[in-house]
Scaffold this motif. Structure first.
Motif, mmCIF file in Angstrom:
data_model
loop_
_atom_site.group_PDB
_atom_site.id
_atom_site.type_symbol
_atom_site.label_atom_id
_atom_site.label_comp_id
_atom_site.label_asym_id
_atom_site.label_seq_id
_atom_site.Cartn_x
_atom_site.Cartn_y
_atom_site.Cartn_z
ATOM 1 N N UNK A 57 4.332 40.249 -62.537
ATOM 2 C CA UNK A 57 4.046 39.086 -61.436
ATOM 3 C C UNK A 57 2.270 39.734 -61.191
ATOM 4 N N UNK A 58 2.289 40.081 -60.992
ATOM 5 C CA UNK A 58 0.745 41.372 -60.676
ATOM 6 C C UNK A 58 -0.218 40.509 -61.604
ATOM 7 N N UNK A 59 -0.403 40.565 -63.038
ATOM 8 C CA UNK A 59 -1.259 40.327 -64.491
ATOM 9 C C UNK A 59 -0.882 38.271 -63.678
ATOM 10 N N UNK A 60 -0.023 37.732 -63.682
ATOM 11 C CA UNK A 60 -0.540 35.930 -63.995
ATOM 12 C C UNK A 60 -0.225 35.985 -62.621
ATOM 13 N N UNK B 162 -3.229 33.332 -68.677
ATOM 14 C CA UNK B 162 -2.117 33.394 -68.888
ATOM 15 C C UNK B 162 -1.857 33.682 -70.345
ATOM 16 N N UNK B 163 -2.652 33.286 -71.263
ATOM 17 C CA UNK B 163 -2.232 33.571 -73.091
ATOM 18 C C UNK B 163 -3.167 34.693 -73.171
ATOM 19 N N UNK B 164 -3.868 35.130 -72.258
ATOM 20 C CA UNK B 164 -4.897 36.505 -72.855
ATOM 21 C C UNK B 164 -3.081 37.807 -72.272
ATOM 22 N N UNK B 165 -2.580 37.740 -71.291
ATOM 23 C CA UNK B 165 -2.058 38.593 -70.816
ATOM 24 C C UNK B 165 -1.122 39.513 -71.992
#
Length: 88
Positions: free
Chosen positions: A1-4, A85-88
């Motif tokens: 969630x934190x990454x998003x 988001x695609x880079x996560x």
């Protein structure tokens, strides 16, 4: 969630949006351009996100119609979030 959350904040910052955390999975996005202000709720999970109109100033929103630039701003924000988001 934190990454998003960080991806959404980064995407918004690149387009001039200020993001404020409201609660887990909920950001408030504010865009100030000239005399116009758009404020949106951005809700997210690890699977998806949504951008919903909250309020605005000088965008002539009447409950149905809004300034023609608003939809473009939201589309640009959505695309930028998807890229981040695609880079996560």
């Amino acid at each position: 969630m934190e990454q998003i959350k960080k991806a959404i904040i980064t995407a918004g910052a690149g387009l001039g949006w200020r993001m404020a955390s409201q609660s887990p999975g909920h950001l408030l996005g504010t865009l100030n351009l000239r005399k116009h202000t758009a404020i949106v709720d951005i809700k997210h999970t690890t699977e998806n996100f949504s951008i919903t109109y909250k309020t605005s100033t000088n965008l002539d929103y009447d409950g149905t119609n809004i300034h023609s630039n608003y939809n473009g701003w939201i589309q640009n924000l959505e695309k930028a979030i998807i890229v981040q988001i695609s880079h996560i």
